[in-house]
Design an enzyme around this catalytic site. Structure first.
Site, PDB file in Angstrom:
ATOM      1  N   LYS A  79     -39.559  10.789 -48.097  1.00  0.00           N
ATOM      2  CA  LYS A  79     -40.507  11.635 -47.358  1.00  0.00           C
ATOM      3  C   LYS A  79     -41.911  11.616 -47.946  1.00  0.00           C
ATOM      4  CE  LYS A  79     -37.021  12.430 -44.791  1.00  0.00           C
ATOM      5  NZ  LYS A  79     -36.883  11.695 -43.525  1.00  0.00           N
ATOM      6  N   GLU A 136     -46.232  21.120 -50.145  1.00  0.00           N
ATOM      7  CA  GLU A 136     -47.077  21.174 -48.946  1.00  0.00           C
ATOM      8  C   GLU A 136     -47.534  22.612 -48.731  1.00  0.00           C
ATOM      9  OE1 GLU A 136     -44.916  19.903 -45.484  1.00  0.00           O
ATOM     10  OE2 GLU A 136     -45.249  17.782 -45.864  1.00  0.00           O
ATOM     11  N   ARG A 152     -33.528   7.121 -35.689  1.00  0.00           N
ATOM     12  CA  ARG A 152     -32.237   6.998 -35.020  1.00  0.00           C
ATOM     13  C   ARG A 152     -32.335   7.606 -33.622  1.00  0.00           C
ATOM     14  NH1 ARG A 152     -32.140  11.709 -38.262  1.00  0.00           N
ATOM     15  NH2 ARG A 152     -31.955  13.545 -36.924  1.00  0.00           N
TER      16      ARG A 152
HETATM   17  C1  MV4 Z   1     -42.266  23.087 -43.037  1.00  0.00           C
HETATM   18  C2  MV4 Z   1     -42.423  24.421 -42.620  1.00  0.00           C
HETATM   19  C3  MV4 Z   1     -43.615  25.047 -42.849  1.00  0.00           C
HETATM   20  N1  MV4 Z   1     -44.607  24.389 -43.477  1.00  0.00           N
HETATM   21  N2  MV4 Z   1     -43.292  22.472 -43.658  1.00  0.00           N
HETATM   22  C4  MV4 Z   1     -37.622  22.640 -41.897  1.00  0.00           C
HETATM   23  C5  MV4 Z   1     -36.856  21.422 -41.485  1.00  0.00           C
HETATM   24  C6  MV4 Z   1     -37.681  20.245 -41.893  1.00  0.00           C
HETATM   25  N3  MV4 Z   1     -37.633  19.220 -40.909  1.00  0.00           N
HETATM   26  C7  MV4 Z   1     -39.053  20.789 -42.090  1.00  0.00           C
HETATM   27  N4  MV4 Z   1     -38.967  22.226 -42.076  1.00  0.00           N
HETATM   28  C8  MV4 Z   1     -40.080  22.996 -42.248  1.00  0.00           C
HETATM   29  N5  MV4 Z   1     -41.121  22.409 -42.846  1.00  0.00           N
HETATM   30  C9  MV4 Z   1     -44.420  23.132 -43.868  1.00  0.00           C
HETATM   31  N6  MV4 Z   1     -45.416  22.511 -44.496  1.00  0.00           N
HETATM   32  C10 MV4 Z   1     -41.347  25.038 -41.981  1.00  0.00           C
HETATM   33  C11 MV4 Z   1     -40.174  24.340 -41.819  1.00  0.00           C
HETATM   34  C12 MV4 Z   1     -39.122  25.116 -41.243  1.00  0.00           C
HETATM   35  C13 MV4 Z   1     -38.478  26.088 -42.024  1.00  0.00           C
HETATM   36  C14 MV4 Z   1     -38.758  26.230 -43.376  1.00  0.00           C
HETATM   37  C15 MV4 Z   1     -38.130  27.196 -44.143  1.00  0.00           C
HETATM   38  C16 MV4 Z   1     -37.184  28.045 -43.537  1.00  0.00           C
HETATM   39  C17 MV4 Z   1     -36.845  27.912 -42.204  1.00  0.00           C
HETATM   40  C18 MV4 Z   1     -37.488  26.917 -41.426  1.00  0.00           C
HETATM   41  C19 MV4 Z   1     -37.159  26.758 -40.087  1.00  0.00           C
HETATM   42  C20 MV4 Z   1     -37.797  25.785 -39.359  1.00  0.00           C
HETATM   43  C21 MV4 Z   1     -38.778  24.975 -39.945  1.00  0.00           C
END
Ligand code: MV4
Length: 491
Positions: free
Chosen positions: A115, A199, A290
């Protein structure tokens, strides 16, 4: 391409075999000991066992799968989603065996699997990324400085993962070092790579992703977006296309950004660019290399068969469409119907489906790998089906989803259907004003769900108990079918 081995199970295995059948290609299923009675094994032209129930010994066994593909004379392997789908070593093993891996090159799998590297590469391509680190954070003092510069809150993420595992939100400096430590430990255990990065934490975001297709002839197109904000513990439950958040202009900008990103890395196959979206701004999160669980909503609004395009691309043929051929027609929703108890923290409920009848009618698509009397094995995910609806607009898609959820009969296991029914009646959901915190914050959902579940489960378990005549009639029809078939078996 004459023969494709599907290195997967369940509904996605059947989805891929359906594409094969339409294209006149023979399909080979491989199955574990736990999947002997599964529908995908019966659907395939040829089915071969690959080992014991635990996926590490079967669906993840690269050598065994390659060996099986070779002996069966498969030209190609489709990995579906999960299992080996994004494993560069598997893609390499296929090429070494002279078998086509239906997916991107192992180089791209490797690049997007890391990533931090993906972030760096996407930034280079001109795709907006969330402010954050360019390298794995190793030095504590440096990490402190970077987090301070970005500004709290920040989020610590493992480089080897994705999908939420090992991510820690950090509200202030006092929690940073512990978060780094925690994420590194989880990352090392889960992904075999302790690298983490920082981030800026984007509050209250939506998760919006773009479907792209790239071929070996320099063509890359996008099939517009999917809205995937309705999730719980990083597990998506409801997806839709298009998203209520995007204006035509923003859709065009994001689509062009996704295409440029894919072109930059020389992407071949079907892929998804995940964006985090907040206050009209979007940032690259991850790329999924995918076919995804939620691909049907895109198929419903574009009319494009994504799996057939994957097979075409892997055969070296050009995409069947150009960007100007891609249009959005109507609206589509997908509910993931799982064998789980939404009133007990969504705990999995594997077991026998002693009653099963899926909905149908206008604008309803059900992708599933189950049938009446089938026992869902406890070894894999708990998905029973993907219930997908299409309507001319969002309201019609929602109305049809309500109707389909009403028609659905599943007995013997608890399901999250009551949860989906509650969401389809929820005011905020109907308004379209949703973000990734919808489920945890919309607490009234669970009162509603409890109410629905009580009547629904009583009805399904004790048929005569309800007052719902139409539902009873439908269940009686399903029960009659079951009686006939079991009489046949015992006779
Ligand atoms: C984030 C974010 C907020 N800020 N990145 C969660 C799954 C993955 N694909 C990326 N995710 C997130 N990345 C930044 N910079 C919020 C999420 C996020 C999340 C994070 C913590 C707890 C619950 C979440 C639910 C959806 C997305």
């Amino acid at each position: 391409m004459n023969k494709i081995l599907i290195a997967n199970r369940g509904e996605i295995a059947i989805r891929i075999m359906r594409a094969c059948r339409e294209m006149g290609i023979a399909s080979i299923a491989v199955y574990s000991e736990a999947d002997r009675d599964a529908l995908f094994v019966k659907y395939a032209d040829e089915s071969l066992p690959i080992g014991p129930a635990p996926s590490s010994l079967s669906y993840l066994n690269i050598q065994k799968i390659i060996e099986t593909a070779r002996s069966a004379g498969a030209d190609a392997i489709h990995p579906g989603y999960g299992f080996l789908a994004e494993n560069p070593a598997f893609a390499d093993a296929c090429s070494e065996a002279g078998i086509v891996f239906i997916g991107p090159s192992s180089r791209v799998l490797e690049l997007m699997g890391n990533k931090i590297a993906a972030r760096r590469e996407m930034k280079k391509s001109g795709t907006p990324v969330v402010p954050g680190t360019e390298e794995a954070t190793t030095d504590d003092a440096q990490a402190r400085q970077i987090a301070k510069d970005i500004g709290y809150p920040v989020i610590v993420k493992p480089s080897g993962g994705g999908g939420g595992i090992g991510m820690t939100i950090v509200r202030d400096e006092s929690a940073l070092l512990k978060a780094l430590e925690n994420s590194r430990t989880v990352a090392a255990t889960s992904f075999g790579l302790a690298d983490v990065y920082i981030e800026k934490y984007v509050a209250n975001p939506r998760h919006i992703e773009f479907q792209i297709l790239g071929d070996d002839h320099g063509n890359v197109v996008h099939l517009n977006e999917r809205e995937c904000s309705i999730q719980r513990r990083y597990q998506k439950l409801i997806e839709e296309a298009p998203s209520t958040a995007l204006s035509p202009e923003l859709r065009k900008t994001m689509g062009e950004t996704a295409v440029k990103a894919a072109q930059h890395i020389g992407y071949r196959g079907a892929g998804t660019i995940e964006f985090i979206f907040s206050e009209g701004r979007f940032y690259f999160l991850e790329m999924n290399t995918r076919v995804q669980v939620e691909h049907p909503v895109t198929e419903m609004i574009t009319g494009i068969d994504i799996v057939k395009e994957q097979i075409r691309i892997a055969s070296g043929r050009p995409l069947s469409i150009q960007q100007r051929d891609v249009e959005i027609n109507g609206w589509s929703l997908e509910c993931r119907v799982n064998a789980e108890d939404p009133l007990n923290d969504f705990a999995p409920c594997p077991g026998r489906l002693n009653r099963y009848r899926s909905p149908g009618g206008p604008g309803v698509r059900v992708d599933s790998g189950v049938y009446a009397q089938y026992a869902i094995p406890p070894f894999y995910d708990s998905m029973i089906s993907k219930l997908v609806t299409w309507g001319r607009d969002r309201s019609e898609a929602i109305e049809r989803m309500r109707r389909a959820l009403y028609e659905y009969i599943i007995g013997g296991v608890k399901t999250n259907i009551p949860f989906h029914r509650a969401v389809m009646e929820n005011r905020r959901f109907i308004s379209g004003n949703i973000n990734t915190h919808f489920i945890e914050r919309e607490t009234c959902l669970f009162d509603q769900l409890k109410h629905i579940a009580e009547s629904e489960w009583t009805l399904t378990d004790k048929m005569p108990a309800g007052s719902d005549k139409k539902k009873i009639a439908a269940m009686a029809a399903a029960a009659a079918v079951i009686q006939v078939s079991s009489a046949r078996q015992s006779g």
